[in-house]
Write an enzyme that holds these catalytic residues in place. Structure first.
Site, short mmCIF file in Angstrom:
data_model
loop_
_atom_site.label_atom_id
_atom_site.label_comp_id
_atom_site.label_asym_id
_atom_site.label_seq_id
_atom_site.Cartn_x
_atom_site.Cartn_y
_atom_site.Cartn_z
N GLU A 176 0.81 -1.23 0.00
CA GLU A 176 0.00 0.00 0.00
C GLU A 176 0.84 1.28 0.00
OE1 GLU A 176 -2.78 -0.43 3.27
OE2 GLU A 176 -3.32 -2.45 2.64
N ASN A 224 2.06 -5.32 -2.97
CA ASN A 224 0.67 -5.70 -2.64
C ASN A 224 -0.16 -4.43 -2.42
OD1 ASN A 224 -1.17 -7.85 -1.81
ND2 ASN A 224 -0.97 -7.09 0.28
N HIS A 260 -10.25 -6.62 -1.61
CA HIS A 260 -11.24 -6.36 -0.56
C HIS A 260 -12.44 -5.70 -1.23
CE1 HIS A 260 -8.67 -7.45 2.76
NE2 HIS A 260 -7.71 -6.66 2.31
N GLU A 289 -5.86 -11.08 -0.53
CA GLU A 289 -6.62 -10.80 0.70
C GLU A 289 -8.13 -10.78 0.40
OE1 GLU A 289 -5.20 -7.28 2.74
OE2 GLU A 289 -3.10 -7.73 2.28
N ASP A 291 -11.96 -10.78 0.21
CA ASP A 291 -13.19 -10.85 1.00
C ASP A 291 -14.22 -9.94 0.33
OD1 ASP A 291 -12.33 -8.29 1.92
OD2 ASP A 291 -11.71 -9.06 3.87
O1 9MR Z 1 -6.61 -8.12 9.05
C1 9MR Z 1 -5.70 -7.25 9.67
C2 9MR Z 1 -6.27 -6.77 10.99
O2 9MR Z 1 -6.37 -7.83 11.92
C3 9MR Z 1 -5.39 -5.66 11.57
O3 9MR Z 1 -6.02 -5.10 12.70
C4 9MR Z 1 -5.20 -4.58 10.49
C5 9MR Z 1 -4.34 -3.45 11.04
O4 9MR Z 1 -4.01 -2.53 10.08
O5 9MR Z 1 -4.62 -5.15 9.34
C6 9MR Z 1 -5.43 -6.09 8.74
O6 9MR Z 1 -4.87 -6.59 7.55
C7 9MR Z 1 -4.65 -5.66 6.50
C8 9MR Z 1 -3.47 -6.17 5.69
O7 9MR Z 1 -2.37 -6.37 6.54
C9 9MR Z 1 -3.12 -5.21 4.57
N1 9MR Z 1 -4.26 -4.95 3.73
C10 9MR Z 1 -5.48 -4.53 4.44
C11 9MR Z 1 -5.81 -5.56 5.52
C12 9MR Z 1 -7.14 -5.19 6.18
O8 9MR Z 1 -7.02 -3.99 6.87
#
Ligand code: 9MR
Length: 393
Positions: A176, A224, A260, A289, A291
């Site tokens: 990101e 990513n 997402h 990722e 969903d």
């Molecule tokens: O799923 C993850 C969640 O448990 C954490 O609290 C969060 C913190 O920023 O990150 C989430 O995972 C992220 C991933 O690492 C990067 N892409 C977005 C995902 C959803 O926020």
């Protein structure tokens, strides 16, 4: 519509889709489909085995602390052939105090994966979130200079990649780094507003890939990002940037499409065309990722407020897996967690409440979305892809 009526319609939708899509030969249908046993112990119809027939790894994000539950762990072992630690390889977890490493939770998942013949996606080395507070505080109060910050990042990447050397299939090296076209600071380049780029300049991203490659030359190195699942300004900017890096010899192998999705924004219309142009540029690709969230009843993670949403969710999952199957460079398809209650969605989108984003409900029962993905894998005529069990080729 009453809560009870929504529940009833939801149940009909799930069973209906399951039996419709599976046909009579499915072990799940014989076991009672979604209303019967959890899909553990079924090997011929598991997502991992169906994916293996076309050379596609099917995966999930895992919370290693949950592996003590035998239902959860056997489901992960049976259904998936690649796993990603949802949080446990992020910097705040692996180095909570400067110089003190906590590899335990991630080591546990890597050992689990090895025991179950699964590969591991490493996630993530350079991101602006989930940084340790000793680092962000030090930068904020000036006790960590930019020169020191660069050295700390290099050490972090080299320590982590070396620790897991030979055990990671794909690393999300950078995550990101672009803002979004709808943000005021959008520039179409790695981003003003991004912690690392602000402090160290855009070239820090190329350095991160070089450092990771030095520490584990065989790991596949990915960039990513999200909101790139259509041909749009952001995906085009990422594609142009990554082509430039590769032309300069930066060791970047692939692009992760987080995927997402949300029913309120519809199903991506040209995801396949979009991913194909990355494949055409010589990059590996992955859905990393996946969903599909939707509005749910207040305080519910499973029950959509609009029963029609389930059809859109199924269409979005279908489009996502079909894209990955259609594009030969797509080597893995990963859902961001197993069950709706464990997903990041309900806590992140709480007002109005969103959820119901994953393939399993809170009782670890497969939802209609699971059967949609299974059906697409079972019936695809996609060409077999090769080289998915090894490192860089
Ligand atoms: O799923 C993850 C969640 O448990 C954490 O609290 C969060 C913190 O920023 O990150 C989430 O995972 C992220 C991933 O690492 C990067 N892409 C977005 C995902 C959803 O926020």
């Amino acid at each position: 519509m009453s809560f009870r009526r929504v529940l009833l319609l939801g149940a009909v939708g799930v069973v209906g889709a399951g039996s419709l899509l599976l046909g009579p030969t499915s072990a799940f249908a014989q076991a009672g489909g979604s209303s019967g046993a959890a899909p553990v112990g079924s090997h011929t119809d598991s997502l991992r085995d169906l994916g293996a027939k076309v050379g596609l790894r099917v995966g999930t994000a895992v919370n290693p602390a949950e592996l003590t539950s035998s239902t959860y762990s056997s489901l992960i072992a049976n259904q998936f052939s690649v796993v990603t630690p949802e949080n446990e390889m992020k910097w705040e977890v692996v180095e909570p105090a400067q110089g003190q490493h906590n590899w335990g939770p991630a080591d546990k998942l890597v050992a689990f994966a090895q025991a179950h013949h699964q590969l591991v996606r490493g996630h993530t080395l350079l991101w602006q979130n989930q940084l340790p507070t000793w680092l962000t505080d030090g930068v904020a109060n000036g006790s960590i200079s930019n020169t020191q910050l660069r050295a700390l990042l290099k050490k972090h990447i080299q320590d982590e990649v070396s620790h897991f050397k030979g055990k990671i299939w794909q690393w999300d090296v950078a995550n990101e780094a672009f803002t979004n076209p709808w943000d005021p600071e959008w520039s179409g380049t790695p981003a003003p507003g991004h912690f690392w780029v602000n402090h160290l300049g855009a070239s820090i991203l190329a350095d991160a890939f070089k450092w990771a490659h030095e520490a584990d030359p065989k790991a596949l190195l990915f960039y990513n990002d999200y909101a790139i699942e259509n041909v749009n300004a952001k995906s085009t900017a990422v594609l142009n940037w990554v082509k430039q890096l590769r032309a300069q010899g930066v060791p970047i192998d692939g692009i992760g499409f987080q995927t997402h999705l949300d029913t309120q924004y519809g199903v991506p219309t040209d995801f396949t065309q979009d991913m194909q142009r990355f494949g055409d540029a010589g990059l590996k690709t992955a859905v990393t990722e996946a969903d599909v969230r939707t509005f749910t009843e207040p305080n519910s993670v499973n029950t959509p407020t609009d029963t029609n949403a389930v059809a859109v969710q199924n269409a979005a999952w279908k489009q996502s897996i079909d894209t990955c199957l259609a594009v030969r460079s797509c080597i893995s398809f990963t859902a961001w967690g197993v069950s709706d209650d464990q997903s990041w969605v309900p806590t992140t989108f709480a007002n109005p409440q969103e959820g119901a984003a994953l393939l399993y409900d809170s009782n670890l029962q497969p939802k209609s979305e699971y059967f949609t993905v299974q059906h697409e894998l079972a019936t695809t005529e996609a060409a077999h892809r090769t080289g998915i069990g090894a490192g860089r080729s």
